[in-house]
Motif scaffolding. Structure first.
Motif, PDB file in Angstrom:
ATOM      1  N   HIS A 188       3.398  17.804 -12.001  1.00  0.00           N
ATOM      2  CA  HIS A 188       2.268  17.072 -11.301  1.00  0.00           C
ATOM      3  C   HIS A 188       1.609  17.880 -10.663  1.00  0.00           C
TER       4      HIS A 188
ATOM      5  N   THR B 109      -1.651  13.067 -11.423  1.00  0.00           N
ATOM      6  CA  THR B 109      -1.252  13.466 -12.677  1.00  0.00           C
ATOM      7  C   THR B 109      -0.444  12.004 -12.968  1.00  0.00           C
TER       8      THR B 109
ATOM      9  N   ASP C  63      -1.172  12.276  -5.726  1.00  0.00           N
ATOM     10  CA  ASP C  63      -0.624  12.809  -7.208  1.00  0.00           C
ATOM     11  C   ASP C  63      -1.682  12.557  -8.178  1.00  0.00           C
TER      12      ASP C  63
END
Length: 485
Positions: free
Chosen positions: A165, A192, A190
């Motif tokens: 990620h 991703t 995050d």
């Protein structure tokens, strides 16, 4: 910045007093499919018109366009958990990496890859089917609000980056610059496999795509029984699917004879009794504000429009809608004795009052904003916090349930994997222990209610005690058990 300990005020309650008591996502009127009447036959009958059932229906027709598929929904598409969530679409199949590592460490490389592939599959299916559900690939922002949570930043970053990620770590100043809330002391963004969407539009879009693919969809057709039926003789079979029907699905006004059945009923009372040992219906509650003005949007920042969840055991989740309302939910996870599910439980004033108070604690600059919608809905909670699978009737029935939240993305994987099990298809997913194993069952009542209430009490106590988990929570951790929403 600690959450308020004083009771909500009259102004907190007034902010939602006139809110419409129904899901914002389901509020727009739309045409529904007809109810089913009479006796029909099918190759496959899917029970449940939420995300799991709808994704499974599309997959069934993609694999075999000639397969006769009937889908039955008690209300309208997405009426249950699929239309009552926050609209967070996350790639994780295991309710987060840490939960997955605690339960399926040896399979996590595969599960994370399958989750990310499933997330990209959702985006591809939206484009292929022409479904506009206001999808925004914003990523997911973990907001830390208490000093004891600061060590989690390094742990969260390490876990995410281990599985590929892309991560941005934010200290307190940077976090408050990203989203202007005085409650933040840090955060982890995050980038991703995460985004937000309108789950109501997604459910209606999937229903329409299924109909276009040839699925026979019937709404307002609540299933009340499921039983084996004698195989009709070839002379009486109306077409190829009637000749080897093995199961019968019954509504108040209809009967479906099907060779195979896929159950996708989420937190509603299961038609297969064995499922009830593994799932408890937990109610979650949500407020949605009126659209913010341009000035109010400037006051809160949030230019990247991420979905946000904070770090406590009793956590909040919030995001902006396409028309710049703030959806704000979570905190309480309400389980009632014997787990009833129905409209009377959709309202819970103590939780709405707390959410309103916490909203203005999070964004004091929005004081005076009113809420236009308030609602509740049941989540199919399992002790492992993620979907599980099973079959019955000599493999003629399969199910996927127990998502425990984060089901918007995982439901596509759940529906497709359940269909692979039903068809006897050998895949990378169906070989996993994650798919082949069951969660630890919940105890029967009245012990179930007592255990859930005590666990909720201990989770709240841990939040008040700088995150320190007492003996009961440490025991559950050691046994791989938990309770969440």
């Amino acid at each position: 910045m600690p959450w308020p300990t004083s009771p909500p005020t009259a102004s907190h309650r007034a902010a939602y007093a006139d809110a419409e008591p129904r899901s914002f996502w389901l509020a727009p009127a739309h045409d529904s499919a007809p109810a089913l009447h009479g006796v029909v036959t099918a190759d496959l009958c899917i029970v449940g018109g939420g995300f799991t059932g709808l994704w499974a229906a599309l997959y069934a027709k993609a694999l075999d366009p000639a397969r006769d598929v009937v889908l039955l929904e008690a209300e309208t598409a997405g009426f249950g958990a699929s239309g009552r969530n926050g609209g967070f679409c996350v790639a994780s199949l295991t309710h987060g990496i840490d939960n997955g590592l605690a339960r399926f460490a040896s399979e996590m490389e595969v599960l994370e890859r399958l989750g990310l592939e499933n997330f990209e599959g959702i985006r591809s299916d939206l484009a292929r089917c022409g479904i506009d559900c206001d999808f925004e690939a914003t990523g997911e922002l973990l907001a830390l609000t208490d000093a004891y949570q600061e060590p989690w930043i390094a742990e969260e970053r390490s876990s995410l980056e281990r599985f590929g990620h892309r991560v941005t770590v934010l200290d307190g100043e940077a976090m408050r610059a990203e989203v202007h809330s005085p409650t933040y002391i840090g955060g982890v963004w995050d980038h991703t496999g995460a985004g937000v969407l309108d789950p109501g539009k997604l459910a209606r879009g999937l229903r329409d795509a299924a109909v276009a693919a040839g699925v026979r969809v019937f709404e307002h057709s609540a299933v009340h029984d499921l039983r084996e039926t004698a195989t009709p003789s070839p002379a009486r079979a109306s077409h190829r699917s009637g000749g080897d029907a093995a199961l019968e699905v019954l509504t108040a006004s209809a009967r479906v004879r099907a060779r195979k059945v896929l159950l996708a009923t989420s937190a509603y009372p299961p038609l297969l009794r064995a499922i009830s040992h593994y799932v408890v219906p937990v109610y979650d509650y949500v407020l949605v504000s009126e659209p913010l003005t341009d000035a109010q949007l400037r006051d809160i920042g949030w230019e990247h429009r991420q979905g946000i969840g904070d770090g406590g055991n009793q956590f909040h989740y919030y995001r902006l809608t396409a028309d710049n309302r703030v959806l704000y939910g979570g905190w309480d996870a309400v389980y009632r004795f014997r787990g009833p599910v129905g409209p009377r439980w959709d309202e819970h004033d103590p939780t709405f009052a707390t959410l309103s108070q916490h909203f203005f604690h999070t964004f004091p600059q929005l004081e005076g904003v009113r809420f236009t919608h308030r609602w509740g809905g049941a989540i199919d909670t399992s002790s492992r916090f993620s979907v599980f699978f099973g079959t019955a009737f000599a493999g003629r029935l399969a199910y996927a349930t127990g998502y425990t939240g984060l089901g918007v993305g995982a439901a596509r994987f759940g529906g497709r994997t359940a269909l692979d099990l039903l068809d006897g298809r050998d895949t990378e997913a169906t070989r996993l222990r994650y798919v082949r194993s069951k969660p630890v069952p919940f105890p029967p009542e009245p012990l179930r209610w007592a255990v859930v209430q005590y666990t909720r009490n201990r989770l709240a106590a841990a939040d008040r005690n700088n995150g320190r988990r007492g003996p009961w929570l440490r025991l559950l951790d050691a046994l791989g058990l938990g309770f969440d929403s």
